[in-house]
Enzyme design. Sequence first.
Site, short mmCIF file in Angstrom:
data_model
loop_
_atom_site.label_atom_id
_atom_site.label_comp_id
_atom_site.label_asym_id
_atom_site.label_seq_id
_atom_site.Cartn_x
_atom_site.Cartn_y
_atom_site.Cartn_z
N GLU A 184 -3.15 -6.70 7.71
CA GLU A 184 -1.93 -6.29 8.42
C GLU A 184 -1.74 -7.15 9.67
O GLU A 184 -2.70 -7.55 10.32
CB GLU A 184 -2.08 -4.82 8.84
CG GLU A 184 -0.85 -4.22 9.42
CD GLU A 184 0.08 -3.62 8.37
OE1 GLU A 184 1.28 -3.63 8.63
OE2 GLU A 184 -0.39 -3.18 7.34
N HIS A 241 0.84 -1.20 0.00
CA HIS A 241 0.00 0.00 0.00
C HIS A 241 0.87 1.25 0.00
O HIS A 241 2.03 1.23 0.43
CB HIS A 241 -0.95 0.02 1.20
CG HIS A 241 -0.25 0.07 2.53
ND1 HIS A 241 0.31 1.22 3.04
CD2 HIS A 241 -0.02 -0.90 3.45
CE1 HIS A 241 0.85 0.97 4.21
NE2 HIS A 241 0.68 -0.32 4.49
#
Length: 146
Positions: free
Chosen positions: A84, A10
């Site tokens: 995550e 990201h």
Amino acid sequence: MLKHFYIFRHGQCPLNVTNHIQGQSFNGQLTATGRLQALNTAQKLKNKGITLIVSSPMKRAMQTAKIVADIIKAPIFIDSRFIEVNMGIVEAEYFIAAIQRERFDDVTMYERLKDSYVLTPEKLESAKPDMAILHPLPRVNEIAVA
């Protein structure tokens, strides 16, 4: 037939800017720089024939995936297995403080040894045929699988 997988991280988000550990508790969006990074990634991937983007459900990852998908014209599949890592008690803590506290007795020792933790292309050259390092840079890595 040889298949290619392109793995990208990201773009930048606010906690990257302030050197805080993100983890799962911060589900923020991209900064302007992060959006630009996603656009740059999309340009690099534009003519690669990508047919699917798989993304974490975190906002920063989905926002990055959408920016890339809009340019390369590929659908996005959200997969929670890519979420995550939960960083536990160090989430939202300053990165340097967490590393220093975990591994070193004092800041001076950390400052002296911190560069030994940085993975550079030179350090990874011997491992290149067998692996790809995905974080933090470069933002696009290609893995060829037979």
